[in-house]
Design a protein around this motif. Structure first.
Motif, PDB file in Angstrom:
ATOM      1  N   ALA A  31       0.812  -1.220   0.000  1.00 22.68           N
ATOM      2  CA  ALA A  31       0.000   0.000   0.000  1.00 22.68           C
ATOM      3  C   ALA A  31       0.840   1.261   0.000  1.00 22.68           C
ATOM      4  N   ASP A  32       2.101   1.168   0.450  1.00 18.21           N
ATOM      5  CA  ASP A  32       2.972   2.346   0.487  1.00 18.21           C
ATOM      6  C   ASP A  32       3.864   2.441  -0.751  1.00 18.21           C
ATOM      7  N   LYS A  33       3.497   1.770  -1.834  1.00 18.59           N
ATOM      8  CA  LYS A  33       4.346   1.759  -3.027  1.00 18.59           C
ATOM      9  C   LYS A  33       4.416   3.119  -3.704  1.00 18.59           C
ATOM     10  N   HIS A  34       3.396   3.977  -3.508  1.00 18.37           N
ATOM     11  CA  HIS A  34       3.421   5.346  -4.025  1.00 18.37           C
ATOM     12  C   HIS A  34       3.620   6.322  -2.870  1.00 18.37           C
ATOM     13  N   ALA A  35       4.092   7.515  -3.200  1.00 21.18           N
ATOM     14  CA  ALA A  35       4.198   8.597  -2.216  1.00 21.18           C
ATOM     15  C   ALA A  35       2.805   9.033  -1.776  1.00 21.18           C
ATOM     16  N   PRO A  36       2.673   9.851  -0.734  1.00 23.54           N
ATOM     17  CA  PRO A  36       1.369  10.389  -0.352  1.00 23.54           C
ATOM     18  C   PRO A  36       0.677  11.084  -1.519  1.00 23.54           C
ATOM     19  N   LEU A 301       2.115  20.393   6.385  1.00 25.84           N
ATOM     20  CA  LEU A 301       2.141  19.076   7.016  1.00 25.84           C
ATOM     21  C   LEU A 301       1.085  18.198   6.364  1.00 25.84           C
ATOM     22  N   GLY A 302       1.503  17.053   5.816  1.00 26.40           N
ATOM     23  CA  GLY A 302       0.559  16.142   5.178  1.00 26.40           C
ATOM     24  C   GLY A 302       0.264  14.944   6.053  1.00 26.40           C
ATOM     25  N   LEU A 303      -1.026  14.596   6.184  1.00 22.60           N
ATOM     26  CA  LEU A 303      -1.477  13.424   6.924  1.00 22.60           C
ATOM     27  C   LEU A 303      -2.321  12.587   5.982  1.00 22.60           C
ATOM     28  N   GLY A 304      -1.883  11.348   5.712  1.00 23.05           N
ATOM     29  CA  GLY A 304      -2.555  10.588   4.668  1.00 23.05           C
ATOM     30  C   GLY A 304      -2.741   9.128   4.995  1.00 23.05           C
ATOM     31  N   THR A 305      -3.536   8.478   4.161  1.00 24.31           N
ATOM     32  CA  THR A 305      -3.736   7.030   4.205  1.00 24.31           C
ATOM     33  C   THR A 305      -3.766   6.510   2.781  1.00 24.31           C
ATOM     34  N   ALA A 306      -3.430   5.239   2.621  1.00 23.26           N
ATOM     35  CA  ALA A 306      -3.501   4.578   1.320  1.00 23.26           C
ATOM     36  C   ALA A 306      -4.022   3.163   1.531  1.00 23.26           C
ATOM     37  N   ALA A 307      -4.865   2.717   0.595  1.00 24.92           N
ATOM     38  CA  ALA A 307      -5.428   1.367   0.668  1.00 24.92           C
ATOM     39  C   ALA A 307      -5.277   0.695  -0.693  1.00 24.92           C
ATOM     40  N   LEU A 308      -4.794  -0.526  -0.684  1.00 28.38           N
ATOM     41  CA  LEU A 308      -4.628  -1.318  -1.897  1.00 28.38           C
ATOM     42  C   LEU A 308      -5.701  -2.394  -1.892  1.00 28.38           C
ATOM     43  N   VAL A 309      -6.661  -2.275  -2.836  1.00 31.79           N
ATOM     44  CA  VAL A 309      -7.818  -3.165  -2.865  1.00 31.79           C
ATOM     45  C   VAL A 309      -7.912  -3.813  -4.243  1.00 31.79           C
ATOM     46  N   ASN A 310      -7.602  -5.100  -4.311  1.00 35.25           N
ATOM     47  CA  ASN A 310      -7.676  -5.846  -5.574  1.00 35.25           C
ATOM     48  C   ASN A 310      -6.932  -5.134  -6.709  1.00 35.25           C
ATOM     49  N   LEU A 313      -5.330   1.248  -6.117  1.00 34.26           N
ATOM     50  CA  LEU A 313      -4.730   2.012  -5.024  1.00 34.26           C
ATOM     51  C   LEU A 313      -5.546   3.265  -4.775  1.00 34.26           C
ATOM     52  N   LEU A 314      -6.069   3.401  -3.568  1.00 31.16           N
ATOM     53  CA  LEU A 314      -6.809   4.581  -3.140  1.00 31.16           C
ATOM     54  C   LEU A 314      -5.926   5.356  -2.174  1.00 31.16           C
ATOM     55  N   ASN A 315      -5.723   6.645  -2.451  1.00 35.50           N
ATOM     56  CA  ASN A 315      -4.743   7.445  -1.713  1.00 35.50           C
ATOM     57  C   ASN A 315      -5.398   8.764  -1.319  1.00 35.50           C
ATOM     58  N   THR A 333      -2.862  30.495   2.591  1.00 34.67           N
ATOM     59  CA  THR A 333      -3.354  29.145   2.339  1.00 34.67           C
ATOM     60  C   THR A 333      -3.704  28.480   3.660  1.00 34.67           C
ATOM     61  N   ASP A 334      -4.951  28.011   3.787  1.00 36.81           N
ATOM     62  CA  ASP A 334      -5.375  27.328   5.006  1.00 36.81           C
ATOM     63  C   ASP A 334      -5.050  25.831   4.945  1.00 36.81           C
ATOM     64  N   TRP A 335      -5.464  25.186   3.844  1.00 38.54           N
ATOM     65  CA  TRP A 335      -5.227  23.746   3.719  1.00 38.54           C
ATOM     66  C   TRP A 335      -5.353  23.315   2.260  1.00 38.54           C
ATOM     67  N   THR A 336      -4.822  22.147   2.001  1.00 42.11           N
ATOM     68  CA  THR A 336      -4.959  21.473   0.715  1.00 42.11           C
ATOM     69  C   THR A 336      -5.334  20.026   0.983  1.00 42.11           C
ATOM     70  N   MET A 337      -6.123  19.443   0.101  1.00 40.73           N
ATOM     71  CA  MET A 337      -6.414  18.020   0.200  1.00 40.73           C
ATOM     72  C   MET A 337      -6.235  17.386  -1.168  1.00 40.73           C
ATOM     73  N   ALA A 338      -5.881  16.101  -1.170  1.00 38.54           N
ATOM     74  CA  ALA A 338      -5.704  15.354  -2.413  1.00 38.54           C
ATOM     75  C   ALA A 338      -6.295  13.966  -2.236  1.00 38.54           C
ATOM     76  N   VAL A 339      -7.010  13.502  -3.273  1.00 39.52           N
ATOM     77  CA  VAL A 339      -7.600  12.169  -3.291  1.00 39.52           C
ATOM     78  C   VAL A 339      -7.279  11.568  -4.657  1.00 39.52           C
ATOM     79  N   SER A 340      -6.803  10.326  -4.681  1.00 37.74           N
ATOM     80  CA  SER A 340      -6.491   9.730  -5.972  1.00 37.74           C
ATOM     81  C   SER A 340      -6.883   8.252  -6.009  1.00 37.74           C
ATOM     82  N   TRP A 341      -7.176   7.798  -7.225  1.00 40.41           N
ATOM     83  CA  TRP A 341      -7.368   6.389  -7.533  1.00 40.41           C
ATOM     84  C   TRP A 341      -6.420   6.037  -8.664  1.00 40.41           C
TER      85      TRP A 341
END
Length: 345
Positions: A31-36, A301-310, A313-315, A333-341
């Motif tokens: 699940a950690d094969k990619h960066a945040p 400061l980045g706080l993230g999770t990643a899940a590898l499902v079948n 990769l959801l990040n 700038t207050d915050w940034t968010m990123a979501v990827s598949w």
């Protein structure tokens, strides 16, 4: 409540005690094969392998900042009366949302070279408060919006060194000026005026984007550091160039199970001011038109999770800004968010 607490505790303990079993014995298949989610250009693919990724990013900005000090809307207008150059006579920005939809396609060419392209669709909305130059409309608010194609990135990732635990990857990339940099609006004056710099969809120049990444893997997680740049080449047809940008990131991803990880990231970001000037963006109107008010330093400061499902990769990553020191007066700038598949095949 005690039953719920016991259930949550049991799930967490079970996840932490789950043995880390790698299907192919490869530390780079977890699940950690990619960066945040907020980063790119950190991994390569096997020859003939494709990867498709959709990424959504959202940056939220509210209130103005002079250097490292947050000021009110009224103070932002008052500051403009004595700043160099004088600005914010027509209006001051108060809030901005910058959304980005990205389609990222990668293909492994050899064992050590992966080529990629990235198509971007930004959507930018900015709220304003009218200043004394607006006459009887002073103190009222208005909103402007812009969206469409942004600049297109193409590049090649070259693995300079690898062993069981380490990868050194050189990113040789650049951007093509496919984003429109001169759209006009009749808001707020009723006459046609160009949108200010932060609301433009691209840089208008070919940009060099070299970068370098080092990643180290352990059985329980991975660490990475990356230097990424964005350097405009010359000036665009509106006679200006956007900021040089330098991003230095370090992150750690910890495996909870083979298919689930959590990450923490620290980002240092530097930008200088714009070069040149668009002749149709008078400084006095609003601070977002001032070329010398575009640079600064940001600590994120980045706080993230990643899940590898079948194989998918959801990040996800949430990135609050811890500190910023800006040139002149700018929206903070207050915050940034990123979501990827992403999916490799």
């Amino acid at each position: 409540m005690l039953k719920l607490h016991g259930l949550v505790t049991g799930v967490v303990l079970a996840a932490l005690s789950c043995p880390l079993v790698y299907a192919d014995g490869n530390l780079r298949s977890r699940a950690d094969k990619h960066a945040p989610a907020g980063l790119m250009g950190d991994h390569i693919h096997k020859p003939g392998e494709w990867m498709v990724e959709y990424k959504y990013m959202n940056m939220y900005m509210e209130d103005n900042r002079i250097g490292s000090r947050t000021v009110s809307d009224a103070d932002a207008i008052a500051y403009g009366a004595t700043s160099n150059p004088i600005t914010n006579r027509m209006a001051t920005p108060t809030q901005m949302t910058h959304e980005m939809h990205m389609l990222h396609i990668m293909r492994g060419m050899t064992d050590d070279i992966t080529c990629y392209t990235m198509i971007m669709l930004p959507s930018i909305t900015m709220d304003h408060l009218r200043g004394p130059g607006a006459g009887p409309m002073e103190g009222t608010s208005f909103t402007t919006h812009n969206s469409g194609f942004g600049d297109t990135t193409i590049g090649a990732l070259m693995r300079l060194y690898t062993d069981h635990n380490d990868d050194w990857i050189l990113n040789l990339a650049g951007s093509i000026p496919t984003g429109d940099i001169f759209r006009t609006s009749t808001i707020p004056t009723g006459t046609t005026t160009p949108l200010p710099y932060p609301m433009r969809l691209g840089s208008g120049t070919f940009n060099a984007r070299p970068g370098l990444t080092w990643k180290h893997y352990w059985d329980f997680g991975s660490f990475g550091t990356q230097l990424q740049t964005d350097l405009p080449i010359g000036r665009n047809y509106r006679n200006y160039s956007v900021s040089d940008e330098f991003r230095l990131n370090q992150w750690y991803s910890h495996l909870i199970t083979d298919n689930f990880s959590a990450s923490i990231r620290v980002e240092n970001l530097w930008r200088n001011n714009y070069g040149g000037a668009d002749p149709m963006t008078p400084d006095m109107g609003i601070s977002t038109n001032v070329e010398s008010f575009r640079g600064g330093y940001w600590l994120n400061l980045g706080l993230g999770t990643a899940a590898l499902v079948n194989g998918h990769l959801l990040n996800v990553e949430f990135v609050p800004t811890l500190h910023q020191d800006l040139d002149g007066i700018q929206l903070e700038t207050d915050w940034t968010m990123a979501v990827s598949w992403s999916k490799s095949f």
